[in-house]
Design a protein around this motif. Structure first.
Motif, short mmCIF file in Angstrom:
data_model
loop_
_atom_site.label_atom_id
_atom_site.label_comp_id
_atom_site.label_asym_id
_atom_site.label_seq_id
_atom_site.Cartn_x
_atom_site.Cartn_y
_atom_site.Cartn_z
N GLY A 30 2.41 -10.13 13.79
CA GLY A 30 1.24 -10.67 14.48
C GLY A 30 -0.02 -10.68 13.65
O GLY A 30 -1.07 -11.13 14.12
N LYS A 31 0.06 -10.22 12.41
CA LYS A 31 -1.14 -10.18 11.55
C LYS A 31 -1.27 -11.48 10.77
O LYS A 31 -0.29 -12.03 10.28
N LEU A 32 -2.51 -11.95 10.66
CA LEU A 32 -2.80 -13.20 9.96
C LEU A 32 -3.98 -13.00 9.02
O LEU A 32 -4.90 -12.24 9.31
N ALA A 37 -7.01 -11.04 10.81
CA ALA A 37 -6.83 -11.35 12.22
C ALA A 37 -5.51 -10.79 12.74
O ALA A 37 -4.59 -10.48 11.98
N LYS A 38 -5.46 -10.69 14.06
CA LYS A 38 -4.24 -10.21 14.72
C LYS A 38 -4.06 -10.98 16.02
O LYS A 38 -5.02 -11.16 16.77
N LYS A 39 -2.85 -11.42 16.26
CA LYS A 39 -2.54 -12.08 17.53
C LYS A 39 -2.44 -11.03 18.62
O LYS A 39 -1.73 -10.03 18.47
N ILE A 40 -3.17 -11.24 19.72
CA ILE A 40 -3.12 -10.31 20.84
C ILE A 40 -2.00 -10.70 21.80
O ILE A 40 -1.26 -9.86 22.28
N GLY A 41 -1.87 -12.00 22.06
CA GLY A 41 -0.79 -12.44 22.95
C GLY A 41 -0.97 -13.89 23.35
O GLY A 41 -1.99 -14.51 23.04
N GLU A 42 0.04 -14.42 24.02
CA GLU A 42 -0.05 -15.78 24.55
C GLU A 42 0.85 -15.91 25.76
O GLU A 42 1.81 -15.16 25.92
N TRP A 50 -3.92 -19.70 36.68
CA TRP A 50 -4.50 -20.96 37.17
C TRP A 50 -3.72 -22.18 36.68
O TRP A 50 -4.21 -23.29 36.73
N GLY A 51 -2.52 -21.96 36.17
CA GLY A 51 -1.67 -23.06 35.74
C GLY A 51 -1.88 -23.47 34.30
O GLY A 51 -1.29 -24.45 33.84
N GLY A 52 -2.69 -22.75 33.57
CA GLY A 52 -2.94 -23.05 32.17
C GLY A 52 -2.10 -22.17 31.25
O GLY A 52 -1.27 -21.37 31.70
N TYR A 53 -2.32 -22.32 29.96
CA TYR A 53 -1.61 -21.54 28.95
C TYR A 53 -2.64 -21.07 27.94
O TYR A 53 -3.48 -21.86 27.49
N ARG A 54 -2.61 -19.80 27.59
CA ARG A 54 -3.64 -19.21 26.73
C ARG A 54 -3.02 -18.48 25.54
O ARG A 54 -1.89 -18.01 25.60
N ALA A 55 -3.82 -18.36 24.48
CA ALA A 55 -3.46 -17.54 23.33
C ALA A 55 -4.72 -16.83 22.86
O ALA A 55 -5.82 -17.39 22.92
N GLY A 56 -4.58 -15.57 22.45
CA GLY A 56 -5.74 -14.79 22.05
C GLY A 56 -5.54 -14.03 20.76
O GLY A 56 -4.42 -13.61 20.44
#
Length: 194
Positions: free
Chosen positions: A121-123, A142-147, A152-158
């Motif tokens: 997950g590291k970038l 950077a590090k990916k936290i999750g996705e 609410w019917g959307g899709y997220r990535a953090g």
């Protein structure tokens, strides 16, 4: 008839293969409207304590595909006058010609030039930061936290990230003492897939 069916099947297969090859990463808009993204900073004050703050007004986008993280891209634009250190008089000083000169340099902008997947997950995000009228290449760890789907019917990535900027590198006077030549940036970005 068999020849026609075979030809049609082959064409369908080739078309599908080509489409797979040209599929691109998903596009995300950084969720500043919902206040799910933050650009924070800290810098030593005279070598005696830490001055902390954030930029309240910014926007941006990123593209991301978990299968091909190296193909990701990021763009963020910051309104420099939105600097907020929780002290109105100090913020006025930080916006002045002594530091950010926001009347002259109203925007700061970061555009990625290379993103490298470091595993787990590291970038490593390399890109051009334009600040105070100067453009320099910087590196963000950077590090990916999750996705995933949101309620609410959307899709997220953090993602989260950190980097250190030298004031002198961007032509900003070092007025807070010899221990205060660098500003440490902490980034927390959540995006909504478009």
């Amino acid at each position: 008839m068999k020849k026609t069916l075979l030809k049609h099947s082959m064409l369908s297969f080739v078309s599908a293969f080509l489409l797979m090859g040209t599929a691109s990463a998903a596009e995300y808009k950084i969720d500043t409207k919902g206040a799910h993204a933050f650009i924070n900073f800290k810098i030593q004050h005279l070598g005696y304590s830490w001055l902390t703050g954030r930029f309240n007004d910014f926007e941006g986008t990123f593209s991301y595909d978990s299968e091909k993280p190296n193909d990701s891209k990021v763009m963020v634009e910051i309104n420099t006058a939105s600097i907020d250190s929780n002290h109105a008089e100090r913020d006025k000083h930080l916006r002045s010609d002594d530091f950010l000169e926001v009347d002259k340099f109203a925007k700061a902008k970061f555009v990625s030039t290379k993103i490298t997947d470091k595993g787990n997950g590291k970038l490593e995000v390399v890109g051009d930061l334009t600040l105070h009228g100067v453009t320099k290449s910087i590196t963000i760890d950077a590090k990916k936290i999750g996705e995933g789907k949101d309620p609410w019917g959307g899709y997220r990535a953090g993602f989260s990230g950190k980097t250190t900027l030298g004031l002198k590198d961007f032509g900003i006077p070092e007025r807070l003492g010899p221990a205060s030549t660098e500003v440490h940036m902490s980034l927390h970005i959540e995006g909504i897939r478009q």
